[in-house]
Design an enzyme around this catalytic site. Sequence first.
Site, PDB file in Angstrom:
ATOM      1  CD  GLU A  33      -2.892  -0.647  -0.246  1.00  0.00           C
ATOM      2  OE1 GLU A  33      -3.179   0.407  -0.633  1.00  0.00           O
ATOM      3  OE2 GLU A  33      -3.592  -1.757  -0.634  1.00  0.00           O
ATOM      4  CE1 TYR A 116      -7.190   2.977   0.106  1.00  0.00           C
ATOM      5  CE2 TYR A 116      -4.711   3.182   0.166  1.00  0.00           C
ATOM      6  CZ  TYR A 116      -6.170   2.407   0.009  1.00  0.00           C
ATOM      7  OH  TYR A 116      -5.680   1.540  -1.086  1.00  0.00           O
ATOM      8  CG  ASP A 134      -8.525   2.992  -3.824  1.00  0.00           C
ATOM      9  OD1 ASP A 134      -9.827   3.185  -4.259  1.00  0.00           O
ATOM     10  OD2 ASP A 134      -7.842   2.158  -4.451  1.00  0.00           O
TER      11      ASP A 134
END
Length: 333
Positions: A33, A116, A134
Amino acid sequence: MFSTDLLAWYQRGHRPMPWRDESASPYHIWLAEMMLQQTTVAAVIPYYQRFLEHFPTIHHLAAAPQEEVMHLWQGLGYYRRATLLHACAKALVERTNGQFPNAESDLLALPGLGPYTAAVVRATAFNLPANVVDGNVERVIARMYRVETPLPAGKGAIRAHAATLAAEPDARANPRLYANALMELGSQVCTPKAPLCLTCPVQGFCQSFQHPDATTYPKKSLKKQLPHHTATVWRIRDAKGHIYLQQRPATGLLAHLWELPHSGWEPKAPAILPPPLPLENGWDAGTITHTFTHFKLTLEVVDATVEAIPEAHAFAPEALPPLSTLMKKALRL
Ligand code: SF4
């Protein structure tokens, strides 16, 4: 329900990604990520694999010298992410012997983890309910609900709609699958320029289905003109062909990376001029342009030669330390 149809579609098939395996650990998911921010899956995969070869666990990453981390990150861009990645690994090893927490507040307390990343780690690493939004999800939701408020002000409404969907029973029962499915829908079906509405598995829930203007969502504020800045860099070489480089500070833009001496290429930042070496000659090598998120840069490149460069600053062209894309462009010119 929306989540029922979405999950059924995802389970019929999706792109394989190493960090979406059932066996992926919180370390794998967090690493992926961090790399995926502003970067495509295709670009990330080789970097992700190389990182795990060098740092198979968070302990290996935390113990690595910063230089090594920056070196492996070289070319992926947005170098602040690499600095935060390393800082987060160290913090986790210090605080919890490398164990990732699963509470949102504990995740948000770690360096480099925003709402996020905290949500995606909770959902996909721990299979806990979370509102994962996202850029792909933002686009799906803005179209489904025809959110008229332009971004970034519209983010609040988009998150609220996304939270309602994430609270559906099937989504709550399968947080990992649901988060991955929604992001996959955005990247593979509800694409920015040509959404595949006719085959979309959630078209029955979408207010933009059969509207020709679906691609105008999410609405965006008119872009401000970026300021334009000009500066000079010096490519100083010595008799052995070594290049003069200096290291940037440990904090701020492009922290720790090496660069050519320059007249101050960041707006308002001071010049870091060539040292008082007896430059034997200098000539204009041309210009390059580069666009950062907050300004455009035109860089004049000047070549110069000296007899010898001090050892701490002398690098052979085949053994350069980590450099930003900007400096690589200047060296290639
Ligand atoms: Fe996106 Fe079209 Fe599906 Fe709506 S119907 S979610 S606009 S792909």
